[in-house]
Write a protein that holds these residues in place. Structure first.
Motif, PDB file in Angstrom:
ATOM      1  N   TYR A  84      42.404  46.220  42.084  1.00 19.68           N
ATOM      2  CA  TYR A  84      42.808  45.077  41.608  1.00 19.68           C
ATOM      3  C   TYR A  84      44.234  45.108  40.983  1.00 19.68           C
ATOM      4  CZ  TYR A  84      39.312  42.358  43.787  1.00 19.68           C
ATOM      5  OH  TYR A  84      38.175  41.940  44.664  1.00 19.68           O
ATOM      6  N   SER A  85      44.604  46.288  40.324  1.00  9.53           N
ATOM      7  CA  SER A  85      45.726  46.766  39.838  1.00  9.53           C
ATOM      8  C   SER A  85      47.069  46.680  40.392  1.00  9.53           C
ATOM      9  CB  SER A  85      45.735  47.641  38.572  1.00  9.53           C
ATOM     10  OG  SER A  85      45.625  48.898  39.959  1.00  9.53           O
ATOM     11  N   THR A 131      47.443  44.944  43.124  1.00  8.31           N
ATOM     12  CA  THR A 131      48.101  43.968  43.126  1.00  8.31           C
ATOM     13  C   THR A 131      49.044  43.318  43.001  1.00  8.31           C
ATOM     14  OG1 THR A 131      46.510  42.465  41.957  1.00  8.31           O
ATOM     15  CG2 THR A 131      45.125  42.716  44.102  1.00  8.31           C
ATOM     16  N   LEU A 174      43.400  47.888  48.813  1.00  5.30           N
ATOM     17  CA  LEU A 174      42.403  47.191  48.635  1.00  5.30           C
ATOM     18  C   LEU A 174      40.853  48.309  49.672  1.00  5.30           C
ATOM     19  CD1 LEU A 174      42.210  43.573  48.315  1.00  5.30           C
ATOM     20  CD2 LEU A 174      42.067  45.610  46.027  1.00  5.30           C
ATOM     21  N   THR A 187      35.068  40.724  42.366  1.00  8.48           N
ATOM     22  CA  THR A 187      36.712  39.964  41.512  1.00  8.48           C
ATOM     23  C   THR A 187      36.287  40.078  40.217  1.00  8.48           C
ATOM     24  OG1 THR A 187      36.027  38.641  42.729  1.00  8.48           O
ATOM     25  CG2 THR A 187      37.225  39.663  43.572  1.00  8.48           C
ATOM     26  N   ALA A 213      37.604  44.367  37.856  1.00  6.83           N
ATOM     27  CA  ALA A 213      38.239  44.188  38.362  1.00  6.83           C
ATOM     28  C   ALA A 213      38.805  43.048  37.789  1.00  6.83           C
ATOM     29  CB  ALA A 213      37.174  43.365  39.196  1.00  6.83           C
ATOM     30  N   ILE A 250      43.131  43.438  37.519  1.00  6.51           N
ATOM     31  CA  ILE A 250      44.305  41.971  37.923  1.00  6.51           C
ATOM     32  C   ILE A 250      45.512  41.661  36.712  1.00  6.51           C
ATOM     33  CG2 ILE A 250      43.949  40.018  38.445  1.00  6.51           C
ATOM     34  CD1 ILE A 250      41.558  39.613  39.829  1.00  6.51           C
TER      35      ILE A 250
END
Length: 300
Positions: free
Chosen positions: A101-102, A104, A137, A155, A160, A164
Motif C-alpha cells: 500500500y505504500s 500507491t 500490489l 485495507t 495497510a 497508505i
C-alpha cells in the motif's frame, strides 16, 4: 532517452542498492540513528554534485527565496514522516501489506499533482500508472491474500493504513520538491534540482539530528563511529535523491513515481543473481506488468 527517464531509472537503482546497505546498518544503529545517517552523510556528496555540475555547466547558482525554502522544509518533513509511517507498517505479518500500500504513492501523487499543481496526464499515462500500482500490489500480496474480499478487508489493517499514509507522504514529497524547483526557476534545471537536494538534506539533518540528540544522545557517537559503513549509505542516498529531484524538476510527479516502480524489478534481479534466490512465477508476472506499465508511461 529523455533526461528525466534516465534520472528516474538511476534513482530506482540507487534506492534499491541503498536500502540493501541500510538494512545491514540497522543491526548496528537504532532506527533514528540509521535515519540520520542517510541525511548527514548525504550532504557532502550532494555538495560535491552541486560543485561538479556548476563547474561543468558554467551556470549561475540559483537564489532561494522564502517560498522555495519553505517548500524544501515541507518536502523534507514529509519524507521523514513517510519513512516513519512505512516502518510502522512493518508490524508482524504486516510487512507485505504495508509495503504494497505504500507503493500507491504513484497514483496518490498523480491525484495530488492534478489538484495542487494542475498537471494533466494523457489517458495512456493514467493506464500505465494504474497498471504499475496493480503490479506492485500483486507482487507484494500474492500468497498473502486468497481472494478479492480478503484483499479489501486487508485495507483496514493497521499495516495497510500506515502504508497508505506513507504513500501519501512520499507522493506529497514529490509535489513539494517539484513546486520548489518551479519557484526557484533556475537557469539550469538540473543545477536547481541539485541545490534543492542539498538544502533539503541540510534541513533534514538538523531536524532528525536534533531529535536524536534529544531522545537518544548515546546514539550520536555511534553515528560517527560507524562512518565506514554509514558513508556508502549516504553516498547512495545522495545519488538516488539527486536523480529523484532531477526527475521531479523535469517531468510530472506521477510519471516519475510510476517509472520508479522498476525498483522492485531491480530488487528481484538482485535477489536472483546476487543472493541466488529462485524467482517464483508470480515474480516474473509482476515484473513483466511493471515493465509494461513503464512502457505505457513512456509512450504517453
Amino acid at each position: 532517452m529523455p533526461l528525466w527517464l534516465a534520472a528516474t531509472l538511476s534513482a530506482a537503482l540507487f534506492q534499491c542498492w541503498r536500502t540493501a546497505l541500510q538494512q545491514k546498518l540497522r543491526g548496528r544503529l537504532s532506527l533514528n540513528a540509521a535515519a540520520v545517517v542517510r541525511y548527514l552523510y548525504g550532504v557532502p556528496p550532494g555538495l560535491a554534485l552541486v560543485g561538479l555540475w556548476w563547474w561543468a555547466s558554467g551556470s549561475a547558482l540559483p537564489a532561494f527565496g522564502p517560498w522555495a525554502l519553505f517548500l524544501c522544509f515541507v518536502g523534507g518533513v514529509l519524507q521523514i514522516f513517510g519513512t516513519l509511517f512505512l516502518i510502522s507498517s512493518f508490524a508482524p505479518r504486516g510487512f507485505a501489506v504495508g509495503t504494497a500500500y505504500s507503493k500507491t504513492e504513484a497514483i496518490q501523487g498523480a491525484v495530488f499533482a492534478v489538484i495542487l499543481l494542475g498537471e494533466h496526464l494523457p489517458p495512456l499515462a493514467w493506464a500505465g500508472v494504474g497498471l504499475g500500482v496493480l503490479a506492485v500490489l500483486w507482487l507484494s500480496m500474492a500468497g498473502q491474500v486468497r481472494s478479492l474480499g480478503e484483499a479489501l478487508r486487508a485495507t483496514a489493517q493497521p499495516a495497510a493504513l500506515f502504508g497508505i499514509a506513507a504513500g501519501s507522504c512520499f507522493g506529497l514529497t514529490g509535489i513539494a520538491i517539484r513546486a520548489a524547483n518551479q519557484d526557484l526557476a533556475a537557469a539550469d534545471t538540473v543545477l536547481g534540482a541539485l541545490c534543492t537536494l542539498v538544502v533539503t538534506n541540510l534541513m533534514q539533518t538538523v531536524m532528525q539530528g536534533g531529535w536524536l540528540m534529544a531522545r537518544e544522545p548515546a546514539s550520536v557517537g555511534q553515528v560517527f563511529r560507524n562512518w565506514r559503513n554509514a558513508a556508502p549509505v549516504g553516498l547512495l542516498s545522495a545519488l538516488g535523491s539527486a536523480c529523484w529531484f532531477t526527475g521531479f524538476a523535469l517531468a510530472p510527479v506521477a510519471l516519475v513515481r510510476s517509472v520508479g516502480q522498476v525498483e522492485i524489478v531491480f530488487t528481484l534481479a538482485f535477489g536472483r543473481w546476487y543472493l541466488k534466490e529462485p524467482l517464483k512465477p508470480r515474480d516474473v508476472v509482476g515484473a513483466l506488468l511493471i515493465v509494461t506499465s513503464v512502457v505505457l508511461v513512456v509512450l504517453a
